[in-house]
Scaffold this motif. Structure first.
Motif, PDB file in Angstrom:
ATOM      1  N   GLU A  13      -5.486  68.358  58.866  1.00 32.04           N
ATOM      2  CA  GLU A  13      -5.068  68.808  59.862  1.00 32.04           C
ATOM      3  C   GLU A  13      -5.362  68.187  61.773  1.00 32.04           C
ATOM      4  O   GLU A  13      -4.847  68.349  62.628  1.00 32.04           O
ATOM      5  CB  GLU A  13      -6.607  70.449  59.875  1.00 32.04           C
ATOM      6  N   GLU A  14      -6.594  66.861  60.660  1.00 29.66           N
ATOM      7  CA  GLU A  14      -7.054  65.812  62.146  1.00 29.66           C
ATOM      8  C   GLU A  14      -5.347  65.177  62.363  1.00 29.66           C
ATOM      9  O   GLU A  14      -5.062  64.951  63.321  1.00 29.66           O
ATOM     10  CB  GLU A  14      -7.584  65.112  62.120  1.00 29.66           C
ATOM     11  N   ALA A  15      -5.107  64.310  60.698  1.00 29.76           N
ATOM     12  CA  ALA A  15      -3.789  63.531  62.043  1.00 29.76           C
ATOM     13  C   ALA A  15      -2.660  65.195  62.059  1.00 29.76           C
ATOM     14  O   ALA A  15      -1.873  63.677  62.535  1.00 29.76           O
ATOM     15  CB  ALA A  15      -3.296  63.564  59.622  1.00 29.76           C
ATOM     16  N   LEU A  16      -2.551  65.850  62.202  1.00 30.55           N
ATOM     17  CA  LEU A  16      -1.235  66.868  62.240  1.00 30.55           C
ATOM     18  C   LEU A  16      -1.614  66.601  63.937  1.00 30.55           C
ATOM     19  O   LEU A  16      -0.311  66.391  65.463  1.00 30.55           O
ATOM     20  CB  LEU A  16      -1.067  67.938  61.575  1.00 30.55           C
ATOM     21  N   ALA A  17      -2.568  66.874  64.627  1.00 33.71           N
ATOM     22  CA  ALA A  17      -3.305  67.082  65.972  1.00 33.71           C
ATOM     23  C   ALA A  17      -2.801  65.537  66.502  1.00 33.71           C
ATOM     24  O   ALA A  17      -2.563  65.710  67.818  1.00 33.71           O
ATOM     25  CB  ALA A  17      -4.591  67.956  66.205  1.00 33.71           C
ATOM     26  N   ALA A  18      -3.713  64.905  66.453  1.00 30.52           N
ATOM     27  CA  ALA A  18      -3.562  63.221  66.625  1.00 30.52           C
ATOM     28  C   ALA A  18      -2.187  62.556  66.477  1.00 30.52           C
ATOM     29  O   ALA A  18      -1.048  62.142  67.391  1.00 30.52           O
ATOM     30  CB  ALA A  18      -3.915  62.160  65.608  1.00 30.52           C
ATOM     31  N   PHE A  19      -0.750  62.938  65.479  1.00 27.44           N
ATOM     32  CA  PHE A  19       0.315  62.757  65.955  1.00 27.44           C
ATOM     33  C   PHE A  19       1.105  63.421  66.729  1.00 27.44           C
ATOM     34  O   PHE A  19       1.993  63.372  67.469  1.00 27.44           O
ATOM     35  CB  PHE A  19       1.547  63.076  64.517  1.00 27.44           C
ATOM     36  N   GLN A  20       0.688  64.892  67.057  1.00 25.90           N
ATOM     37  CA  GLN A  20       1.375  65.612  68.045  1.00 25.90           C
ATOM     38  C   GLN A  20       1.069  64.836  69.140  1.00 25.90           C
ATOM     39  O   GLN A  20       1.919  64.883  70.167  1.00 25.90           O
ATOM     40  CB  GLN A  20       0.884  67.070  67.815  1.00 25.90           C
ATOM     41  N   LYS A  21      -0.129  64.603  69.349  1.00 25.48           N
ATOM     42  CA  LYS A  21      -0.909  63.397  70.611  1.00 25.48           C
ATOM     43  C   LYS A  21       0.211  62.888  70.786  1.00 25.48           C
ATOM     44  O   LYS A  21       0.392  62.568  71.953  1.00 25.48           O
ATOM     45  CB  LYS A  21      -1.928  63.329  70.983  1.00 25.48           C
ATOM     46  N   VAL A  22       0.986  61.930  69.855  1.00 24.82           N
ATOM     47  CA  VAL A  22       1.480  60.715  70.121  1.00 24.82           C
ATOM     48  C   VAL A  22       2.992  61.282  70.238  1.00 24.82           C
ATOM     49  O   VAL A  22       4.050  60.795  70.982  1.00 24.82           O
ATOM     50  CB  VAL A  22       1.478  60.351  68.951  1.00 24.82           C
ATOM     51  N   ALA A  23       3.618  61.978  69.666  1.00 26.50           N
ATOM     52  CA  ALA A  23       4.996  62.915  69.748  1.00 26.50           C
ATOM     53  C   ALA A  23       5.070  63.446  71.817  1.00 26.50           C
ATOM     54  O   ALA A  23       5.683  63.782  72.148  1.00 26.50           O
ATOM     55  CB  ALA A  23       5.066  63.865  68.997  1.00 26.50           C
ATOM     56  N   ARG A  24       3.514  63.797  71.604  1.00 27.33           N
ATOM     57  CA  ARG A  24       4.066  64.294  72.465  1.00 27.33           C
ATOM     58  C   ARG A  24       4.135  62.923  74.378  1.00 27.33           C
ATOM     59  O   ARG A  24       4.731  63.272  75.466  1.00 27.33           O
ATOM     60  CB  ARG A  24       2.663  65.555  73.599  1.00 27.33           C
ATOM     61  N   ALA A  25       2.774  62.326  74.017  1.00 31.94           N
ATOM     62  CA  ALA A  25       2.909  61.152  74.677  1.00 31.94           C
ATOM     63  C   ALA A  25       4.120  59.258  74.527  1.00 31.94           C
ATOM     64  O   ALA A  25       4.087  58.899  75.859  1.00 31.94           O
ATOM     65  CB  ALA A  25       1.750  59.756  74.601  1.00 31.94           C
ATOM     66  N   ALA A  26       5.257  59.791  73.736  1.00 32.59           N
ATOM     67  CA  ALA A  26       6.329  59.389  73.548  1.00 32.59           C
ATOM     68  C   ALA A  26       7.799  60.088  72.906  1.00 32.59           C
ATOM     69  O   ALA A  26       8.368  59.763  72.103  1.00 32.59           O
ATOM     70  CB  ALA A  26       6.288  57.603  72.657  1.00 32.59           C
ATOM     71  N   PRO A  27       7.668  60.636  74.104  1.00 33.32           N
ATOM     72  CA  PRO A  27       8.624  62.116  73.368  1.00 33.32           C
ATOM     73  C   PRO A  27      10.629  61.086  73.245  1.00 33.32           C
ATOM     74  O   PRO A  27      10.996  61.175  72.772  1.00 33.32           O
ATOM     75  CB  PRO A  27       8.829  62.577  74.454  1.00 33.32           C
ATOM     76  N   ARG A  75      -0.774  52.623  71.348  1.00 29.86           N
ATOM     77  CA  ARG A  75      -1.263  52.005  69.823  1.00 29.86           C
ATOM     78  C   ARG A  75      -1.911  52.608  69.295  1.00 29.86           C
ATOM     79  O   ARG A  75      -2.005  53.008  68.177  1.00 29.86           O
ATOM     80  CB  ARG A  75      -1.170  50.609  70.015  1.00 29.86           C
ATOM     81  N   HIS A  76      -3.148  52.334  69.956  1.00 28.57           N
ATOM     82  CA  HIS A  76      -4.414  52.669  69.681  1.00 28.57           C
ATOM     83  C   HIS A  76      -4.303  54.377  68.561  1.00 28.57           C
ATOM     84  O   HIS A  76      -4.501  54.618  67.532  1.00 28.57           O
ATOM     85  CB  HIS A  76      -5.422  53.312  70.514  1.00 28.57           C
ATOM     86  N   ALA A  77      -3.435  55.217  69.601  1.00 31.04           N
ATOM     87  CA  ALA A  77      -3.153  56.656  69.086  1.00 31.04           C
ATOM     88  C   ALA A  77      -2.440  56.338  68.183  1.00 31.04           C
ATOM     89  O   ALA A  77      -3.079  57.517  66.630  1.00 31.04           O
ATOM     90  CB  ALA A  77      -2.489  57.601  70.112  1.00 31.04           C
ATOM     91  N   LYS A  78      -1.838  55.850  67.587  1.00 33.30           N
ATOM     92  CA  LYS A  78      -0.730  55.768  66.419  1.00 33.30           C
ATOM     93  C   LYS A  78      -1.783  55.366  65.324  1.00 33.30           C
ATOM     94  O   LYS A  78      -1.336  56.277  64.323  1.00 33.30           O
ATOM     95  CB  LYS A  78       0.551  55.142  67.084  1.00 33.30           C
TER      96      LYS A  78
END
Length: 443
Positions: free
Chosen positions: A45-59, A29-32
């Motif tokens: 660019e920062e948002a992209l990296a953050a959403f990629q992290k979320v996508a990896r964590a919640a496939p 939730r914090h990452a989202k």
């Protein structure tokens, strides 16, 4: 040796997103929230990296991978965005979210009209149409919630995600064979509306219908005092504006995007072009219309409100919509009346025309009023002239159809006779100069 940006690598290979270790719910939730905040600040660019992290964590929640694709598109990294969109579209299709899959395919083809894999996916979507759900599930107004989302309802109570349940079937897409289905997909346009944007405006000519793919809209109507009243909220899988495919009348309500909303739009011109080759298209639109507008109108009208549901359904299937312009006569006194009318939208003036040319106005007809029954039931000429004072939308029940229904349904005949008798009494009172009950809008 050159280095590779890990974010670019992940964006180029969607499957890599599924290999990351999952976060605990609080951390996710914090990452989202962090990713959403970065995007709101325009830090792509920062948002992209953050959403990629979320996508990896919640496939299992493709909505986050879709957000990755949207940011890549905004950054101008079109081919990477297409790769992500393609992966997400396949996921939506596989899990039963047909409208989302269609909308992303349309977007990919806007970016790359020759994208053959997406063309093939669209062609195969017909075989993946959702199976009908249980009656209880179909009664849910906005269907299931897509993975990773919660739904906002009138009670403002969020609903838990249901990743195993597909979006409810949209009859407009699931009622056709493959050939018509593919033509329909080619005919719809993807449209994105921002929160607060007016999608259609009450009173303006209607030219298309809309299916909600993502987001929420508010249905707004202007009341007698000029105030705007929100009548309903609609969400994913629901549709509106289908009446515009049947007749060129004014919009009955204003529709405003309650959130950022993705729609599929089908214009009347495109529908008519398809219907010219496939007449069943018109039949499906008629069914959709009756299922919503006719059922609602009959249920709310005092004449029909207490009828059994099966009789309401039977009568509703016999009505057809018509539009008339301001000043147009619907009934003419002294002339035969061939139909029963239910006023859906607008106002009509009812007038008694005397032989010396004088006119005596009856109380104005308002939305929900029924007229024309006296001539039909008593084989008389019309006792009044009914003229549209504003552009109007009406439901028309042809007299020949009514003649077939009456012998089989005594309740229908009894109620129409009661309405006719009350109307004739009011006519007699009005012409004799005696007072009428205030607020009586019947003729």
């Amino acid at each position: 040796m050159p280095t590779t940006n890990p974010n670019t690598l992940l964006a180029s290979h969607p499957n890599a997103l599924k290999k990351a270790k999952a976060l605990d719910p609080a951390a996710l939730r914090h990452a989202k929230d962090q990713a959403t905040e970065l995007l709101a600040q325009g830090k792509l660019e920062e948002a992209l990296a953050a959403f990629q992290k979320v996508a990896r964590a919640a496939p299992g929640e493709p909505i986050h991978q879709q957000k990755v694709a949207e940011i890549l598109q905004r950054l101008g990294r079109t081919q990477e965005a297409i790769a992500e969109y393609e992966s997400v579209a396949e996921t939506w299709a596989r899990t039963g979210w047909l409208m989302r899959a269609i909308a992303l395919c349309k977007l990919i083809l806007q970016l790359d009209p020759g994208h053959t894999r997406t063309q093939a996916l669209l062609a195969n979507l017909h075989a993946r149409r959702e199976q009908p759900r249980s009656i209880a599930a179909r009664q849910e107004p906005s269907g299931a919630t897509p993975p990773g989302l919660t739904r906002k309802r009138l009670t403002q109570t969020p609903v838990a995600a249901a990743p195993t349940e597909p979006m409810p079937p949209v009859p407009f897409f699931t009622a056709f064979g493959r050939e018509v289905f593919l033509e329909l997909l080619a005919g719809v346009e993807r449209r994105v509306c921002q929160q607060g944007e007016v999608i259609v405006k009450e009173g303006e000519p209607g030219r298309s219908m809309f299916i909600i793919v993502e987001g929420q809209v508010n249905i707004v109507r202007q009341d007698e005092t000029g105030q705007h009243v929100t009548l309903a909220m609609m969400g994913e899988g629901e549709f509106f504006g289908e009446m515009a495919l049947l007749c060129a009348g004014p919009r009955l309500s204003t529709v405003v995007a309650g959130t950022e909303t993705v729609l599929l739009e089908l214009s009347r011109e495109r529908m008519e072009a398809i219907a010219a080759r496939h007449p069943q298209m018109d039949e499906v639109v008629q069914r959709l219309y009756r299922r919503r507008l006719l059922a609602n109108a009959l249920r709310s009208n005092p004449l029909f409100a207490n009828w059994p549901e099966d009789l309401r359904q039977l009568v509703s299937s016999a009505f057809s919509p018509i539009s008339v312009q301001a000043g147009e006569e619907i009934l003419s006194r002294g002339q035969p009346a061939h139909a029963l009318y239910l006023l859906l939208r607008g106002q009509c003036a009812a007038i008694h025309q005397h032989v010396d040319g004088r006119e005596t106005p009856y109380p104005e007809l308002a939305e929900g009023d029924v007229f024309g029954e006296i001539s039909l039931l008593r084989s008389k000429l019309a006792t009044a002239t009914v003229r549209a004072t504003t552009p109007c939308v009406l439901l028309k029940l042809d007299g020949t159809i009514l003649d077939e229904l009456l012998p089989r349904h005594p309740m229908l005949q009894k109620e129409l006779q009661r309405l006719g008798s009350e109307r004739m009494l009011r006519t007699t009172l009005l012409l004799s100069g005696r007072s009428l009950h205030l607020g009586d809008t019947r003729v």
